[in-house]
Design a protein around this motif. Structure first.
Motif, PDB file in Angstrom:
ATOM      1  N   ALA A  74       0.831  -1.213   0.000  1.00 39.17           N
ATOM      2  CA  ALA A  74       0.000   0.000   0.000  1.00 39.17           C
ATOM      3  C   ALA A  74       0.861   1.255   0.000  1.00 39.17           C
ATOM      4  CB  ALA A  74      -0.935  -0.006   1.206  1.00 39.17           C
ATOM      5  N   ALA A  75       2.030   1.178   0.652  1.00 34.66           N
ATOM      6  CA  ALA A  75       2.910   2.343   0.751  1.00 34.66           C
ATOM      7  C   ALA A  75       3.526   2.726  -0.596  1.00 34.66           C
ATOM      8  CB  ALA A  75       4.019   2.080   1.773  1.00 34.66           C
ATOM      9  N   GLN A  76       3.369   1.867  -1.600  1.00 31.80           N
ATOM     10  CA  GLN A  76       3.829   2.221  -2.942  1.00 31.80           C
ATOM     11  C   GLN A  76       2.956   3.328  -3.541  1.00 31.80           C
ATOM     12  OE1 GLN A  76       6.687   0.807  -4.242  1.00 31.80           O
ATOM     13  NE2 GLN A  76       6.759  -0.070  -2.179  1.00 31.80           N
ATOM     14  N   PHE A  77       1.818   3.570  -2.883  1.00 36.13           N
ATOM     15  CA  PHE A  77       0.887   4.592  -3.354  1.00 36.13           C
ATOM     16  C   PHE A  77       0.620   5.570  -2.207  1.00 36.13           C
ATOM     17  CE2 PHE A  77      -0.073   0.438  -5.222  1.00 36.13           C
ATOM     18  CZ  PHE A  77       0.226   0.703  -6.558  1.00 36.13           C
ATOM     19  N   PRO A  78       1.569   6.480  -1.941  1.00 37.39           N
ATOM     20  CA  PRO A  78       1.431   7.393  -0.799  1.00 37.39           C
ATOM     21  C   PRO A  78       0.191   8.268  -0.916  1.00 37.39           C
ATOM     22  CG  PRO A  78       3.642   7.495  -1.751  1.00 37.39           C
ATOM     23  CD  PRO A  78       2.797   6.714  -2.691  1.00 37.39           C
ATOM     24  N   ALA A  79      -0.405   8.577   0.216  1.00 36.72           N
ATOM     25  CA  ALA A  79      -1.521   9.516   0.242  1.00 36.72           C
ATOM     26  C   ALA A  79      -0.980  10.923  -0.014  1.00 36.72           C
ATOM     27  CB  ALA A  79      -2.218   9.456   1.598  1.00 36.72           C
ATOM     28  N   ALA A  80      -1.861  11.819  -0.351  1.00 36.72           N
ATOM     29  CA  ALA A  80      -1.438  13.196  -0.648  1.00 36.72           C
ATOM     30  C   ALA A  80      -1.194  13.950   0.652  1.00 36.72           C
ATOM     31  CB  ALA A  80      -2.498  13.906  -1.484  1.00 36.72           C
ATOM     32  N   ASP A  81      -0.146  13.550   1.347  1.00 36.14           N
ATOM     33  CA  ASP A  81       0.199  14.243   2.582  1.00 36.14           C
ATOM     34  C   ASP A  81       1.651  14.711   2.519  1.00 36.14           C
ATOM     35  OD1 ASP A  81       0.512  11.200   4.617  1.00 36.14           O
ATOM     36  OD2 ASP A  81       1.613  11.918   2.877  1.00 36.14           O
ATOM     37  N   GLU A  82       2.063  15.390   3.566  1.00 31.75           N
ATOM     38  CA  GLU A  82       3.370  16.053   3.505  1.00 31.75           C
ATOM     39  C   GLU A  82       4.558  15.099   3.502  1.00 31.75           C
ATOM     40  OE1 GLU A  82       2.003  15.737   7.775  1.00 31.75           O
ATOM     41  OE2 GLU A  82       1.153  16.400   5.872  1.00 31.75           O
ATOM     42  N   ASP A  83       4.401  13.892   4.060  1.00 35.21           N
ATOM     43  CA  ASP A  83       5.575  13.021   4.129  1.00 35.21           C
ATOM     44  C   ASP A  83       5.795  12.225   2.841  1.00 35.21           C
ATOM     45  OD1 ASP A  83       3.818  10.849   4.205  1.00 35.21           O
ATOM     46  OD2 ASP A  83       3.910  10.667   6.381  1.00 35.21           O
ATOM     47  N   GLY A  84       4.738  12.055   2.029  1.00 35.45           N
ATOM     48  CA  GLY A  84       4.903  11.336   0.775  1.00 35.45           C
ATOM     49  C   GLY A  84       5.276   9.885   0.946  1.00 35.45           C
ATOM     50  N   VAL A 154       1.093  -7.876  15.959  1.00 36.25           N
ATOM     51  CA  VAL A 154      -0.223  -7.420  15.516  1.00 36.25           C
ATOM     52  C   VAL A 154      -0.445  -7.860  14.066  1.00 36.25           C
ATOM     53  CG1 VAL A 154      -1.618  -5.376  14.981  1.00 36.25           C
ATOM     54  CG2 VAL A 154      -0.277  -5.466  17.100  1.00 36.25           C
ATOM     55  N   ASP A 155      -1.556  -8.580  13.839  1.00 38.04           N
ATOM     56  CA  ASP A 155      -1.864  -9.072  12.506  1.00 38.04           C
ATOM     57  C   ASP A 155      -2.955  -8.242  11.813  1.00 38.04           C
ATOM     58  OD1 ASP A 155      -1.459 -11.078  10.413  1.00 38.04           O
ATOM     59  OD2 ASP A 155      -3.487 -11.765  10.914  1.00 38.04           O
ATOM     60  N   ASP A 156      -3.695  -7.462  12.580  1.00 43.21           N
ATOM     61  CA  ASP A 156      -4.697  -6.572  11.983  1.00 43.21           C
ATOM     62  C   ASP A 156      -5.141  -5.558  13.027  1.00 43.21           C
ATOM     63  OD1 ASP A 156      -6.306  -5.471  10.048  1.00 43.21           O
ATOM     64  OD2 ASP A 156      -7.697  -7.167   9.904  1.00 43.21           O
ATOM     65  N   ILE A 157      -5.669  -4.436  12.542  1.00 43.08           N
ATOM     66  CA  ILE A 157      -6.216  -3.384  13.393  1.00 43.08           C
ATOM     67  C   ILE A 157      -7.616  -3.101  12.887  1.00 43.08           C
ATOM     68  CG2 ILE A 157      -5.976  -0.994  14.178  1.00 43.08           C
ATOM     69  CD1 ILE A 157      -2.946  -1.260  13.613  1.00 43.08           C
ATOM     70  N   SER A 167     -14.054  -2.075  10.424  1.00 47.56           N
ATOM     71  CA  SER A 167     -13.215  -1.869   9.239  1.00 47.56           C
ATOM     72  C   SER A 167     -11.820  -2.404   9.525  1.00 47.56           C
ATOM     73  CB  SER A 167     -13.153  -0.375   8.895  1.00 47.56           C
ATOM     74  OG  SER A 167     -12.259  -0.142   7.834  1.00 47.56           O
ATOM     75  N   SER A 168     -11.423  -3.422   8.766  1.00 45.63           N
ATOM     76  CA  SER A 168     -10.106  -4.042   8.907  1.00 45.63           C
ATOM     77  C   SER A 168      -9.066  -3.224   8.160  1.00 45.63           C
ATOM     78  CB  SER A 168     -10.155  -5.473   8.360  1.00 45.63           C
ATOM     79  OG  SER A 168      -8.879  -5.900   7.937  1.00 45.63           O
ATOM     80  N   LEU A 169      -7.980  -2.880   8.819  1.00 40.52           N
ATOM     81  CA  LEU A 169      -6.937  -2.091   8.169  1.00 40.52           C
ATOM     82  C   LEU A 169      -6.265  -2.891   7.054  1.00 40.52           C
ATOM     83  CD1 LEU A 169      -5.652   0.696   8.229  1.00 40.52           C
ATOM     84  CD2 LEU A 169      -3.901  -0.197   9.776  1.00 40.52           C
ATOM     85  N   LYS A 170      -6.134  -4.202   7.227  1.00 44.82           N
ATOM     86  CA  LYS A 170      -5.558  -5.029   6.169  1.00 44.82           C
ATOM     87  C   LYS A 170      -6.440  -4.982   4.923  1.00 44.82           C
ATOM     88  CE  LYS A 170      -3.743  -9.120   7.291  1.00 44.82           C
ATOM     89  NZ  LYS A 170      -3.414 -10.383   7.998  1.00 44.82           N
ATOM     90  N   SER A 171      -7.746  -5.011   5.123  1.00 37.14           N
ATOM     91  CA  SER A 171      -8.657  -4.920   3.981  1.00 37.14           C
ATOM     92  C   SER A 171      -8.570  -3.557   3.312  1.00 37.14           C
ATOM     93  CB  SER A 171     -10.098  -5.187   4.434  1.00 37.14           C
ATOM     94  OG  SER A 171     -10.241  -6.517   4.886  1.00 37.14           O
ATOM     95  N   VAL A 172      -8.447  -2.509   4.140  1.00 43.76           N
ATOM     96  CA  VAL A 172      -8.313  -1.153   3.596  1.00 43.76           C
ATOM     97  C   VAL A 172      -7.061  -1.061   2.727  1.00 43.76           C
ATOM     98  CG1 VAL A 172      -7.826   1.256   4.220  1.00 43.76           C
ATOM     99  CG2 VAL A 172      -9.601  -0.010   5.433  1.00 43.76           C
ATOM    100  N   MET A 173      -5.961  -1.631   3.201  1.00 47.46           N
ATOM    101  CA  MET A 173      -4.710  -1.580   2.442  1.00 47.46           C
ATOM    102  C   MET A 173      -4.815  -2.379   1.150  1.00 47.46           C
ATOM    103  SD  MET A 173      -1.731  -1.599   5.409  1.00 47.46           S
ATOM    104  CE  MET A 173      -2.202  -3.136   6.211  1.00 47.46           C
ATOM    105  N   GLN A 174      -5.452  -3.538   1.210  1.00 50.51           N
ATOM    106  CA  GLN A 174      -5.644  -4.340  -0.004  1.00 50.51           C
ATOM    107  C   GLN A 174      -6.500  -3.588  -1.025  1.00 50.51           C
ATOM    108  OE1 GLN A 174      -7.004  -7.973   2.188  1.00 50.51           O
ATOM    109  NE2 GLN A 174      -5.692  -9.051   0.744  1.00 50.51           N
ATOM    110  N   ASP A 175      -7.565  -2.953  -0.545  1.00 50.30           N
ATOM    111  CA  ASP A 175      -8.452  -2.203  -1.438  1.00 50.30           C
ATOM    112  C   ASP A 175      -7.725  -1.032  -2.079  1.00 50.30           C
ATOM    113  OD1 ASP A 175     -10.501  -3.930  -0.861  1.00 50.30           O
ATOM    114  OD2 ASP A 175     -11.481  -2.610   0.591  1.00 50.30           O
ATOM    115  N   LEU A 176      -6.871  -0.381  -1.295  1.00 52.81           N
ATOM    116  CA  LEU A 176      -6.106   0.761  -1.817  1.00 52.81           C
ATOM    117  C   LEU A 176      -5.224   0.325  -2.991  1.00 52.81           C
ATOM    118  CD1 LEU A 176      -4.319   3.403   0.392  1.00 52.81           C
ATOM    119  CD2 LEU A 176      -3.240   2.516  -1.660  1.00 52.81           C
ATOM    120  N   VAL A 177      -4.549  -0.810  -2.815  1.00 57.47           N
ATOM    121  CA  VAL A 177      -3.677  -1.324  -3.875  1.00 57.47           C
ATOM    122  C   VAL A 177      -4.504  -1.692  -5.106  1.00 57.47           C
ATOM    123  CG1 VAL A 177      -2.119  -3.204  -4.522  1.00 57.47           C
ATOM    124  CG2 VAL A 177      -1.904  -2.124  -2.277  1.00 57.47           C
ATOM    125  N   LYS A 178      -5.647  -2.360  -4.905  1.00 48.97           N
ATOM    126  CA  LYS A 178      -6.501  -2.753  -6.032  1.00 48.97           C
ATOM    127  C   LYS A 178      -6.978  -1.524  -6.804  1.00 48.97           C
ATOM    128  CE  LYS A 178      -8.331  -7.030  -4.018  1.00 48.97           C
ATOM    129  NZ  LYS A 178      -9.530  -7.679  -3.423  1.00 48.97           N
TER     130      LYS A 178
END
Length: 200
Positions: A74-84, A154-157, A167-178
């Motif tokens: 998911a980190a391959q696609f940074p959000a539009a924030d200051e740290d990139g 920790v395996d999920d949040i 809302s599973s954070l792992k699912s959120v990350m998978q969806d972001l990549v998709k």
């Protein structure tokens, strides 16, 4: 006499198993405390540096291999924030972009189930925003903790959305990549160009 010996052995094994499960439940809070301590510090105010709960050291020591792999994808696609760097433009623990200093923070491990332990972190995150009941609500975050390499990670949040749905954070990350992978090629190129630093 033989029956007594068998019963004693069974009871001893039960005690050992119960003790191991209780130890796992207790130890399960260890990685959660690392994440929550950083989150509490981040929202405490003052001049302390922001702690990245997904920094390389924490990805290595605090999270499972599967969680880490999904985060790195998911980190391959940074959000539009200051740290990139982060794929998120909000704090995933308080589940918002803004919060007050956290109050009434409690961390509680549930009984282990199916080789995993659910650890609940509860806190109040909006008390400084007003006296309305909504600002005094307690937030609950569920951490799914497993044992990997002989230590709890920790395996999920899991947080709740505005409608109270988990809302599973792992699912959120998978969806972001998709979503990113399904973008047309020209949009991908535009997104990549925006992430690259301007040439001097």
């Amino acid at each position: 006499m033989q029956k007594f010996a068998v019963s004693a052995l069974a009871f001893t094994l039960f005690q050992f198993s119960l003790g191991a499960h209780m130890a796992l439940a207790a130890d399960a809070t260890t990685p959660v405390k690392v994440i929550m301590d950083a989150t509490v510090s981040n929202w405490a105010g003052g001049d302390s540096d922001w702690q990245d709960i997904f920094g390389e050291d924490k990805l290595k020591d605090v999270y499972s291999k599967d969680f880490t792999a999904k985060y790195q994808a998911a980190a391959q696609f940074p959000a539009a924030d200051e740290d990139g760097i982060s794929p998120f433009d909000y704090d995933v623990i308080v589940n918002a972009q803004d919060a007050c200093p956290l109050e009434d923070v409690k961390i509680t491990a549930q009984p282990p189930k199916n080789n995993a332990t659910e650890v609940l972190a509860t806190f109040k995150k909006s008390t400084c925003m007003g006296s309305d009941a909504d600002y005094q609500k307690t937030t609950t975050v569920r951490f799914e903790v497993i044992e990997e390499g002989g230590r709890p990670v920790v395996d999920d949040i899991v947080t709740n959305d505005d409608n109270g749905n988990p809302s599973s954070l792992k699912s959120v990350m998978q969806d972001l990549v998709k979503q990113q992978q399904q973008q047309p090629a020209d949009q991908k190129q535009q997104s990549t160009d925006q992430q690259q630093p301007a040439k001097q």
